[in-house]
Write a protein that holds these residues in place. Structure first.
Motif, PDB file in Angstrom:
ATOM      1  N   ILE A  91      72.038 -12.811   7.345  1.00 37.00           N
ATOM      2  CA  ILE A  91      72.922 -13.398   6.331  1.00 37.00           C
ATOM      3  C   ILE A  91      72.291 -13.164   4.964  1.00 37.00           C
ATOM      4  N   PRO A  92      73.069 -13.271   3.880  1.00 33.97           N
ATOM      5  CA  PRO A  92      72.526 -13.018   2.543  1.00 33.97           C
ATOM      6  C   PRO A  92      71.326 -13.912   2.201  1.00 33.97           C
ATOM      7  N   ILE A  93      70.415 -13.369   1.421  1.00 32.10           N
ATOM      8  CA  ILE A  93      69.200 -14.094   1.040  1.00 32.10           C
ATOM      9  C   ILE A  93      69.538 -15.406   0.349  1.00 32.10           C
ATOM     10  N   ALA A  94      70.573 -15.410  -0.507  1.00 32.27           N
ATOM     11  CA  ALA A  94      70.936 -16.628  -1.228  1.00 32.27           C
ATOM     12  C   ALA A  94      71.359 -17.734  -0.260  1.00 32.27           C
ATOM     13  N   GLU A  95      72.050 -17.383   0.816  1.00 32.97           N
ATOM     14  CA  GLU A  95      72.487 -18.397   1.774  1.00 32.97           C
ATOM     15  C   GLU A  95      71.296 -18.954   2.545  1.00 32.97           C
ATOM     16  N   VAL A  96      70.345 -18.091   2.902  1.00 34.43           N
ATOM     17  CA  VAL A  96      69.127 -18.572   3.556  1.00 34.43           C
ATOM     18  C   VAL A  96      68.409 -19.561   2.641  1.00 34.43           C
ATOM     19  N   THR A  97      68.301 -19.208   1.357  1.00 36.58           N
ATOM     20  CA  THR A  97      67.597 -20.053   0.394  1.00 36.58           C
ATOM     21  C   THR A  97      68.300 -21.390   0.221  1.00 36.58           C
ATOM     22  N   ALA A  98      69.628 -21.369   0.103  1.00 32.13           N
ATOM     23  CA  ALA A  98      70.379 -22.607  -0.100  1.00 32.13           C
ATOM     24  C   ALA A  98      70.241 -23.538   1.096  1.00 32.13           C
ATOM     25  N   LEU A 142      86.793 -22.085   7.055  1.00 28.96           N
ATOM     26  CA  LEU A 142      87.301 -21.168   6.041  1.00 28.96           C
ATOM     27  C   LEU A 142      86.737 -19.766   6.210  1.00 28.96           C
ATOM     28  N   ARG A 143      85.655 -19.664   6.947  1.00 29.09           N
ATOM     29  CA  ARG A 143      85.080 -18.362   7.269  1.00 29.09           C
ATOM     30  C   ARG A 143      84.294 -18.508   8.564  1.00 29.09           C
ATOM     31  N   ALA A 144      83.936 -17.397   9.162  1.00 26.44           N
ATOM     32  CA  ALA A 144      83.191 -17.424  10.420  1.00 26.44           C
ATOM     33  C   ALA A 144      81.747 -17.868  10.180  1.00 26.44           C
ATOM     34  N   ILE A 145      81.269 -18.773  11.040  1.00 21.49           N
ATOM     35  CA  ILE A 145      79.863 -19.165  11.017  1.00 21.49           C
ATOM     36  C   ILE A 145      79.098 -18.177  11.890  1.00 21.49           C
ATOM     37  N   GLU A 146      78.206 -17.417  11.262  1.00 23.06           N
ATOM     38  CA  GLU A 146      77.498 -16.357  11.972  1.00 23.06           C
ATOM     39  C   GLU A 146      76.214 -16.890  12.613  1.00 23.06           C
ATOM     40  N   VAL A 238      63.251 -27.313 -11.297  1.00 23.69           N
ATOM     41  CA  VAL A 238      62.982 -25.886 -11.505  1.00 23.69           C
ATOM     42  C   VAL A 238      63.210 -25.103 -10.216  1.00 23.69           C
ATOM     43  N   VAL A 239      63.095 -25.797  -9.072  1.00 28.85           N
ATOM     44  CA  VAL A 239      63.244 -25.127  -7.782  1.00 28.85           C
ATOM     45  C   VAL A 239      64.622 -24.476  -7.657  1.00 28.85           C
ATOM     46  N   PHE A 240      65.624 -25.046  -8.346  1.00 29.72           N
ATOM     47  CA  PHE A 240      66.977 -24.483  -8.250  1.00 29.72           C
ATOM     48  C   PHE A 240      67.020 -23.029  -8.716  1.00 29.72           C
ATOM     49  N   LEU A 241      66.153 -22.678  -9.665  1.00 31.49           N
ATOM     50  CA  LEU A 241      66.138 -21.299 -10.151  1.00 31.49           C
ATOM     51  C   LEU A 241      65.805 -20.310  -9.042  1.00 31.49           C
ATOM     52  N   GLN A 242      65.104 -20.793  -8.017  1.00 33.22           N
ATOM     53  CA  GLN A 242      64.790 -19.906  -6.900  1.00 33.22           C
ATOM     54  C   GLN A 242      66.066 -19.388  -6.246  1.00 33.22           C
ATOM     55  N   LEU A 243      67.096 -20.233  -6.182  1.00 31.96           N
ATOM     56  CA  LEU A 243      68.382 -19.803  -5.629  1.00 31.96           C
ATOM     57  C   LEU A 243      69.037 -18.757  -6.523  1.00 31.96           C
ATOM     58  N   VAL A 244      68.926 -18.932  -7.832  1.00 29.77           N
ATOM     59  CA  VAL A 244      69.473 -17.949  -8.770  1.00 29.77           C
ATOM     60  C   VAL A 244      68.778 -16.609  -8.600  1.00 29.77           C
ATOM     61  N   TRP A 245      67.453 -16.647  -8.519  1.00 35.07           N
ATOM     62  CA  TRP A 245      66.698 -15.395  -8.353  1.00 35.07           C
ATOM     63  C   TRP A 245      66.980 -14.750  -7.004  1.00 35.07           C
ATOM     64  N   ALA A 246      67.121 -15.568  -5.955  1.00 32.15           N
ATOM     65  CA  ALA A 246      67.435 -15.019  -4.635  1.00 32.15           C
ATOM     66  C   ALA A 246      68.792 -14.335  -4.652  1.00 32.15           C
ATOM     67  N   THR A 247      69.755 -14.945  -5.377  1.00 36.93           N
ATOM     68  CA  THR A 247      71.084 -14.336  -5.501  1.00 36.93           C
ATOM     69  C   THR A 247      70.997 -13.002  -6.229  1.00 36.93           C
ATOM     70  N   MET A 248      70.213 -12.969  -7.319  1.00 33.39           N
ATOM     71  CA  MET A 248      70.038 -11.727  -8.076  1.00 33.39           C
ATOM     72  C   MET A 248      69.347 -10.666  -7.238  1.00 33.39           C
ATOM     73  N   LEU A 249      68.323 -11.059  -6.486  1.00 32.45           N
ATOM     74  CA  LEU A 249      67.607 -10.100  -5.632  1.00 32.45           C
ATOM     75  C   LEU A 249      68.549  -9.510  -4.591  1.00 32.45           C
ATOM     76  N   GLY A 250      69.330 -10.378  -3.932  1.00 32.24           N
ATOM     77  CA  GLY A 250      70.257  -9.894  -2.919  1.00 32.24           C
ATOM     78  C   GLY A 250      71.294  -8.954  -3.487  1.00 32.24           C
ATOM     79  N   ALA A 251      71.786  -9.269  -4.702  1.00 34.57           N
ATOM     80  CA  ALA A 251      72.834  -8.438  -5.306  1.00 34.57           C
ATOM     81  C   ALA A 251      72.282  -7.106  -5.802  1.00 34.57           C
ATOM     82  N   ALA A 257      76.996  -9.575  -2.009  1.00 38.34           N
ATOM     83  CA  ALA A 257      77.960 -10.156  -2.947  1.00 38.34           C
ATOM     84  C   ALA A 257      77.456 -11.501  -3.460  1.00 38.34           C
ATOM     85  N   VAL A 258      77.725 -11.776  -4.729  1.00 38.96           N
ATOM     86  CA  VAL A 258      77.369 -13.065  -5.322  1.00 38.96           C
ATOM     87  C   VAL A 258      78.429 -14.088  -4.931  1.00 38.96           C
TER      88      VAL A 258
END
Length: 289
Positions: A91-98, A142-146, A238-251, A257-258
């Motif tokens: 699954i996308p890195i951002a979802e793992v992080t969240a 709303l979507r498939a749980i993988e 500040v930890v929330f920024l980790q999710l932003v960076w993970a989203t950017m890394l994945g994209a 997709a973001v």
């Protein structure tokens, strides 16, 4: 003294960047190797970093109860990292992080259920908000749980068990020894299943996993320095920024997709964690007064 908020924020920023680097390295290597083997190799490299502590470990004498707690934590952590490595490549890195942000929430619930820690209605509301955030990330129906989502939810629960075990140990054993013995025990526990599915790793895979071990160590060091410099109420948001960076890394690196819902859900989870940290700090100040 924890009266250096700017330094604390900078250390936490560095910790977040290091953790995101770990995610990227694991994602790059894990796609070619079975998840349990990748986890085993990552911890094997981690033990190499701990070699200076081995003489101290060999001199330790613990009671049977302490060894049982070490074993329990090792099992929890071995299961957690195996599931986490699986999720990282499915699954996308951002979802793992969240979803991973659930760990402190689950630790709070576990502390109340297992250790009798105080669980006020405010904490209950914060936990409920975190669970709503998780539902926003997953969006069941709303979507498939993988399988990767299920694996990461399982990993979050197992990490919580690991941290609760460490919490029980922390009053009797130094933090350095707890981390070192955990690394050794996880490596030993992962060795048999890793050998059963062994795939010859490439030099690139080994380099990425070695890099993940180095940056994971760096991330924990930076986090410790952040906590030394400033209260959790200052550093936790500040930890929330980790999710932003993970989203950017994945994209940018992996073409993922973001997903605005992942950012929204992760933000809710982090908000609940920050609130609980703020309430803990406020109660501590009242107790001192």
């Amino acid at each position: 003294m924890r009266d250096r908020p700017v330094q604390g924020i900078l250390w936490m920023l560095a910790s977040g960047l290091a953790f995101v680097t770990v995610n990227g390295a694991v994602r790059a290597a894990g796609s070619d190797l079975p998840s349990v083997q990748a986890a085993f190799l990552r911890f094997l490299f981690g033990i190499i970093l701990l070699l200076p502590m081995l003489p101290l470990l060999l001199r330790q004498r613990f009671s049977a109860r302490i060894w049982r707690l070490f074993a329990v934590r090792g099992v929890f952590h071995a299961l957690a990292v195996s599931a986490w490595f699986y999720a990282m490549v499915h699954i996308p890195i951002a979802e793992v992080t969240a979803i991973n942000y659930l760990n402190p929430v689950l630790v709070t619930l576990g502390g109340a259920l297992l250790f009798g820690e105080k669980f006020t209605w405010r904490r209950a509301v914060a936990v409920a908000i975190a669970l709503v955030g998780t539902l926003i990330v997953l969006r069941p129906g709303l979507r498939a749980i993988e399988s990767g989502h299920v694996a990461q939810l399982f990993a979050a629960c197992m990490f919580a068990g690991s941290y609760l075990s460490a919490k029980r140990l922390s009053g009797e054993i130094s933090a350095g020894l707890i981390v070192a013995i955990m690394s050794v025990s996880v490596t030993i526990l992962l060795a048999p299943p890793a050998l059963m599915v062994w795939v010859t790793p490439s030099q690139g895979d080994l380099a990425f996993l070695a890099m993940s071990a180095v940056f994971a160590t760096l991330a924990h060091y930076c986090m410790t320095r952040a906590f030394d410099c400033a209260p959790v109420t200052v550093t936790q948001p500040v930890v929330f920024l980790q999710l932003v960076w993970a989203t950017m890394l994945g994209a940018i690196v992996f073409g993922e997709a973001v997903d605005i819902y992942v950012l929204l859900g992760g933000g809710l989870i982090i908000s609940s964690i920050a609130y609980m940290a703020w309430r803990d700090a406020a109660r501590a100040r009242q107790a001192r007064t």
